[in-house]
Enzyme design. Structure first.
Site, PDB file in Angstrom:
ATOM      1  N   SER A 140      36.562  41.705  45.153  1.00 16.84           N
ATOM      2  CA  SER A 140      36.524  40.734  44.057  1.00 16.84           C
ATOM      3  C   SER A 140      35.114  40.743  43.507  1.00 16.84           C
ATOM      4  O   SER A 140      34.167  41.162  44.193  1.00 16.84           O
ATOM      5  CB  SER A 140      36.869  39.344  44.594  1.00 16.84           C
ATOM      6  OG  SER A 140      36.475  38.310  43.710  1.00 16.84           O
ATOM      7  N   TYR A 153      35.293  32.043  50.921  1.00 19.20           N
ATOM      8  CA  TYR A 153      35.946  33.224  50.345  1.00 19.20           C
ATOM      9  C   TYR A 153      34.914  34.280  49.968  1.00 19.20           C
ATOM     10  O   TYR A 153      35.067  35.467  50.296  1.00 19.20           O
ATOM     11  CB  TYR A 153      36.768  32.811  49.125  1.00 19.20           C
ATOM     12  CG  TYR A 153      37.423  33.971  48.417  1.00 19.20           C
ATOM     13  CD1 TYR A 153      38.561  34.571  48.944  1.00 19.20           C
ATOM     14  CD2 TYR A 153      36.902  34.473  47.225  1.00 19.20           C
ATOM     15  CE1 TYR A 153      39.157  35.648  48.306  1.00 19.20           C
ATOM     16  CE2 TYR A 153      37.489  35.542  46.585  1.00 19.20           C
ATOM     17  CZ  TYR A 153      38.624  36.125  47.130  1.00 19.20           C
ATOM     18  OH  TYR A 153      39.198  37.199  46.488  1.00 19.20           O
TER      19      TYR A 153
END
Length: 285
Positions: A140, A153
């Protein structure tokens, strides 16, 4: 890596989103595609997409944090006679901030987003080494840029990218190419699957409520068609296929101009002021 039509790829987290789209794209390209997910009762969308595309998939249960990962991957290689690529896609969103989060929830986030990737990769390496294969992980932009209320995260994604960047030259000595793919905003079920009750979270945020409200409003605006620029899962899958089949696998690939700009600012920001100057605006500063 073999260029024949019998190439075999295993993909984790294929019940929805990028994983689903990538499984269909691989099958369309002629790969023997092993599409895995933690719970195969959630395979309805994948089965429907495969039927619509006219492709066949080998759908299997695989919990990336479970105890049978190595056995499952060994069985795939044995039954199909080879394993040429693994795409680590399984992951879980997690929204919160350290003062309010339960440590067990933070550990669970890191377990699936980092240790799950490592466990699958560790089990796959002997098979990829045997076939000059590729290990590709869906990371990501959060693996290069720390983002408000995404501490756990982003920490897991930073860890994944550090691990894979360290592994890449070592794996290359035994014929395995390693890379990561960094999407930005994607119109998939990933965020919805975080199972976050935003109003309740804001109500319980205490002194962080104003910052969280500002952050949520920004994220929501990103997903509005007239203001945001999220990619579709199919668009991300197309980029994944490009790098998976490229003569040389680049280590780091962004899936859009927005992702390239965002990651580029972070990678060139030696003292962190540019990134923090931007992300402070996300929380109303």
């Amino acid at each position: 890596m073999s260029t024949g039509t019998n190439r075999c790829v295993l993909i984790t987290g294929t019940s929805s989103g990028i994983g689903l789209a990538t499984a269909i794209a691989c099958a369309r390209a002629g790969w023997t595609t092993v599409a895995t997910m933690r719970d195969t009762t959630k395979a309805e969308a994948l089965n429907a997409a495969a039927a619509a595309a006219g492709v066949s998939l080998d759908i299997r249960a695989l919990d990336v944090t479970g105890e049978s990962v190595r056995e499952s991957i060994d069985s795939v290689a044995a039954e199909h006679g080879r394993l040429d690529a693994v795409i680590n896609n399984a992951g879980a969103a997690f929204l919160g901030t350290v003062e309010n989060d339960d440590l067990a929830d933070i550990r669970a986030c890191v377990e699936v987003n980092f240790f799950g990737v490592i466990q699958v990769s560790q089990a796959a390496m002997p098979h990829l080494r045997a076939n000059g294969g590729r290990l590709l992980t869906i990371s990501s932009v959060g693996g290069s840029v720390g983002q408000p209320f995404n501490e756990a995260y982003c920490a897991a994604k930073f860890a994944v990218e550090g691990f894979m960047q360290s592994l890449a030259p070592v794996a290359r000595t035994v014929g395995v190419q390693v890379g990561v793919v960094e999407p930005a905003a994607v119109t998939s079920e990933f965020v919805a699957n975080a199972n976050v009750d935003i109003p309740a979270m804001v109500a319980q945020a205490g002194p962080y409520a104003p910052a969280l409200t500002a952050y949520v409003q920004r994220v929501q605006s990103m997903y509005e068609a007239d203001t945001g620029k999220p990619q579709t899962s199919d668009e991300v899958a197309a980029v994944v296929m490009e790098v998976l089949t490229a003569p040389e696998l680049p280590f780091r690939t962004q899936t859009s101009n927005e992702a390239r700009d965002f990651v580029g600012r972070s990678l060139s920001d030696l003292n962190g002021s540019a990134v923090l100057g931007e992300t402070r605006g996300w929380v109303g500063q």
